[in-house]
Design a protein around this motif. Structure first.
Motif, PDB file in Angstrom:
ATOM      1  N   LYS A 267       2.865  -2.101   7.991  1.00  0.00           N
ATOM      2  CA  LYS A 267       1.887  -2.005   6.906  1.00  0.00           C
ATOM      3  C   LYS A 267       0.748  -3.009   7.066  1.00  0.00           C
ATOM      4  CE  LYS A 267       5.337  -0.419   3.554  1.00  0.00           C
ATOM      5  NZ  LYS A 267       6.070  -0.753   2.311  1.00  0.00           N
ATOM      6  N   MET A 268       1.074  -4.186   7.619  1.00  0.00           N
ATOM      7  CA  MET A 268       0.039  -5.222   7.717  1.00  0.00           C
ATOM      8  C   MET A 268      -1.046  -4.832   8.708  1.00  0.00           C
ATOM      9  SD  MET A 268      -0.415  -7.894   5.974  1.00  0.00           S
ATOM     10  CE  MET A 268      -1.626  -9.197   5.917  1.00  0.00           C
TER      11      MET A 268
ATOM     12  N   ALA B  51      -2.642  -5.495   0.237  1.00  0.00           N
ATOM     13  CA  ALA B  51      -2.651  -6.606   1.191  1.00  0.00           C
ATOM     14  C   ALA B  51      -4.014  -6.738   1.860  1.00  0.00           C
ATOM     15  CB  ALA B  51      -1.557  -6.411   2.249  1.00  0.00           C
TER      16      ALA B  51
ATOM     17  N   GLN C 145       1.484 -11.015   3.481  1.00  0.00           N
ATOM     18  CA  GLN C 145       2.420  -9.965   3.896  1.00  0.00           C
ATOM     19  C   GLN C 145       3.634  -9.936   2.974  1.00  0.00           C
ATOM     20  OE1 GLN C 145       2.727  -9.231   8.029  1.00  0.00           O
ATOM     21  NE2 GLN C 145       4.822  -8.452   7.961  1.00  0.00           N
TER      22      GLN C 145
ATOM     23  N   LYS D  13      -2.388  -1.908   9.028  1.00  0.00           N
ATOM     24  CA  LYS D  13      -3.367  -1.132   8.261  1.00  0.00           C
ATOM     25  C   LYS D  13      -4.233  -2.058   7.406  1.00  0.00           C
ATOM     26  CE  LYS D  13      -0.349   2.928   7.869  1.00  0.00           C
ATOM     27  NZ  LYS D  13       0.360   3.826   6.917  1.00  0.00           N
ATOM     28  N   ALA D  14      -3.595  -3.079   6.815  1.00  0.00           N
ATOM     29  CA  ALA D  14      -4.352  -4.038   6.002  1.00  0.00           C
ATOM     30  C   ALA D  14      -5.363  -4.794   6.852  1.00  0.00           C
ATOM     31  CB  ALA D  14      -3.388  -5.011   5.327  1.00  0.00           C
TER      32      ALA D  14
ATOM     33  N   LEU E  58       3.867  -7.304   0.186  1.00  0.00           N
ATOM     34  CA  LEU E  58       4.142  -5.905   0.488  1.00  0.00           C
ATOM     35  C   LEU E  58       5.556  -5.526   0.069  1.00  0.00           C
ATOM     36  CD1 LEU E  58       2.599  -5.754   4.075  1.00  0.00           C
ATOM     37  CD2 LEU E  58       1.759  -4.504   2.069  1.00  0.00           C
TER      38      LEU E  58
ATOM     39  N   THR F 297       1.109  -2.449  -1.852  1.00  0.00           N
ATOM     40  CA  THR F 297       0.895  -1.482  -0.777  1.00  0.00           C
ATOM     41  C   THR F 297       0.028  -2.128   0.306  1.00  0.00           C
ATOM     42  OG1 THR F 297      -1.094  -0.633  -1.848  1.00  0.00           O
ATOM     43  CG2 THR F 297       0.994   0.415  -2.433  1.00  0.00           C
ATOM     44  N   TRP F 298      -0.182  -1.417   1.393  1.00  0.00           N
ATOM     45  CA  TRP F 298      -0.953  -2.000   2.492  1.00  0.00           C
ATOM     46  C   TRP F 298      -2.401  -2.246   2.076  1.00  0.00           C
ATOM     47  CZ3 TRP F 298      -5.278   0.412   4.300  1.00  0.00           C
ATOM     48  CH2 TRP F 298      -5.405   1.785   4.102  1.00  0.00           C
ATOM     49  N   TRP F 299      -2.948  -1.383   1.218  1.00  0.00           N
ATOM     50  CA  TRP F 299      -4.348  -1.622   0.825  1.00  0.00           C
ATOM     51  C   TRP F 299      -4.461  -2.806  -0.135  1.00  0.00           C
ATOM     52  CZ3 TRP F 299      -1.957   3.106  -0.485  1.00  0.00           C
ATOM     53  CH2 TRP F 299      -1.688   3.322  -1.832  1.00  0.00           C
TER      54      TRP F 299
ATOM     55  N   SER G 105       1.947 -10.928  12.221  1.00  0.00           N
ATOM     56  CA  SER G 105       2.600  -9.801  11.565  1.00  0.00           C
ATOM     57  C   SER G 105       3.748  -9.261  12.419  1.00  0.00           C
ATOM     58  CB  SER G 105       1.570  -8.700  11.294  1.00  0.00           C
ATOM     59  OG  SER G 105       2.163  -7.601  10.641  1.00  0.00           O
TER      60      SER G 105
ATOM     61  N   ALA H 226       8.207  -4.030   5.259  1.00  0.00           N
ATOM     62  CA  ALA H 226       6.792  -4.319   5.476  1.00  0.00           C
ATOM     63  C   ALA H 226       6.316  -3.935   6.861  1.00  0.00           C
ATOM     64  CB  ALA H 226       6.526  -5.809   5.247  1.00  0.00           C
TER      65      ALA H 226
END
Length: 478
Positions: free
Chosen positions: A280-281, A60, A270, A283-284, A273, A56-58, A107, A277
């Motif tokens: 999402k990156m 990453a 990445q 947020k990471a 993920l 998940t993003w967290w 990203s 993807a």
């Protein structure tokens, strides 16, 4: 498309002289070099096993934080020392912003390629696809491998040094030497390295994130305590009176900042993920840079405030001077050293993943189970051999930190500052007069210069420290 009106001579494909048009499949260097269509991809154990896409993003965010936030934050007061309060904090903030922007661009390029049907999970394939030249593939492989092996070796060495510090306080005349602690660290790391994938490190890297908060709070609190004590260190924030020395120190400080913020493995992070993807990156990155804001600024400001231009290259050394009593309680400094030690293991694991992916791409069989005898035996053998080789270098060259400084200057800067803006300008082709395009060209030019100056500064330090170097020494050269 990579082509467009946004092209410029120094952002064109070195192979064709024109803006590169990405291939319709994952880039195959040998096929592209021969001018042939790439064959259907064979089963890839490196992707299936090491870079499995399940996170998940967290997750990453945890990986990215471990790749960037490490004990190198304790050098930040020393970086401010070379520039003073105003310029130092401005430079720290500028590099903070530029690296966030550069990682965001990487990203975006990855998301763009995925939208076009080409999901890249390796930095080398992304760079070769966008830049359109086989030599870029091999250049990125070489630089990335040097960085990863260097960071792993340096982490083993520094972790062993932490153990030696603890041991020397408990048994000042004990018989154990530095290489004994390197062996201990290597055995633990070899065991942990058998975790099969990058994704399987997610809980360890969450722990690493928490550890980074722990030791930065402890060290910063110790600096504040030292600064307000009844006998505080002398605080002098003046810079060198020599213009040449002042200029050299400023560039050295900028080089330190660039290296501290580097990671060089964002595409591989990445890749962990779960697809799609896209988005999402970001947020990471926000999670990671929220941690960075606290763990970078707090020790940088408190360390420089407490010791001024007398601060050592590692602020812990200022708190534990060779002569005189420690400037903080022994338990506090000991706990900080333990937290640093534990996080160094996590950092070594993260930076080993690219090497493991390269090894398993060739040695493992993706058609067999991950824990089948066919795949388990070479994994254990190769990963253990890799850790052993890094440990041998750490024991043989305890001045490896100076060498890593050179590697960082010629490695982190190209991968984290120069290539991201070049790839974005080629892949997404913003108009040549747009603010994004101009900013990207300016970043490329400035940080190419920073990389060159940083390499010169690192080589200079290597030469100055040469008289201290001794193979299998019992002391780490600072």
């Amino acid at each position: 498309m990579a082509g467009g009106t946004g092209g410029t001579p120094f952002l064109l494909s070195p192979a064709t002289g024109h803006a590169a048009t990405p291939s319709a499949a994952v880039f195959d260097v040998e096929a592209a070099g021969a001018g042939k269509a790439p064959p259907p991809p064979a089963p890839d154990a490196g992707a299936a096993f090491v870079l499995e896409s399940k996170g998940t993003w967290w997750h990453a965010g945890f990986h990215l934080t471990t790749a960037i936030v490490g004990p190198t934050v304790l050098t930040l007061p020393y970086a401010l020392r070379g520039m003073g309060w105003g310029l130092g904090l401005a430079a720290l903030t500028a590099v903070f912003a530029v690296t966030f922007y550069a990682y965001f661009l990487v990203s975006r390029v990855l998301d763009h390629c995925e939208a076009c049907g080409r999901r890249h999970i390796r930095f080398r394939e992304l760079a070769a696809d966008v830049l359109g030249s086989g030599w870029v593939f091999y250049l990125v492989v070489t630089v990335q491998t040097a960085i990863n092996a260097g960071v792993t070796t340096g982490s083993i060495l520094l972790a062993a040094d932490c153990l030696q510090i603890l041991y020397s306080n408990l048994a000042p005349h004990g018989p154990l030497k530095l290489y004994h602690f390197i062996i201990i660290v290597a055995v633990v790391l070899a065991f942990l390295s058998q975790l099969p994938s990058f994704h399987s490190l997610r809980h360890i890297n969450l722990g690493s994130l928490i550890l980074s908060f722990g030791y930065t709070i402890l060290v910063s609190a110790a600096c504040i305590r030292a600064g307000v004590s009844s006998n505080p260190p002398a605080k002098d924030y003046s810079l060198s009176s020599s213009k040449s020395e002042k200029t050299f120190n400023a560039f050295l400080s900028i080089s330190i900042l660039a290296s501290v913020f580097g990671n060089g493995i964002l595409p591989e992070i990445q890749a962990t993920l779960a697809p799609p993807a896209a988005g999402k990156m970001m947020k990471a990155l926000v999670l990671c840079y929220a941690v960075i804001f606290f763990t970078f600024y707090f020790p940088a400001i408190t360390g420089y405030w407490a010791f001024g231009n007398q601060v050592q290259s590692n602020v812990l050394q200022s708190l534990m001077p060779d002569e005189g009593p420690s400037l903080a309680p022994t338990w506090l400094l000991g706990l900080a050293v333990v937290l640093v030690l534990l996080q160094l293991l996590a950092i070594a694991l993260v930076y080993s993943q690219v090497a493991y992916e390269i090894m398993e791409k060739s040695s493992a069989d993706a058609a067999r189970g991950r824990f089948s005898r066919r795949n388990l035996a070479p994994r254990v053998a190769l990963r253990t051999a890799y850790v052993a080789a890094c440990a041998l270098v750490a024991a043989m060259l305890p001045f490896f930190g100076d060498i890593v400084g050179v590697v960082g200057a010629v490695g982190f800067v190209p991968l984290d500052f120069v290539l991201p803006v070049v790839m974005y300008n080629m892949a997404l082709a913003p108009p040549r007069r747009s603010p994004v395009y101009v900013a990207n060209v300016a970043i490329m030019a400035v940080f190419t210069g920073v990389g060159v100056v940083g390499a010169v500064a690192s080589v200079r330090k290597l030469v100055l420290d040469a008289h201290k170097f001794k193979l299998f020494s019992d002391n780490v050269v600072d």
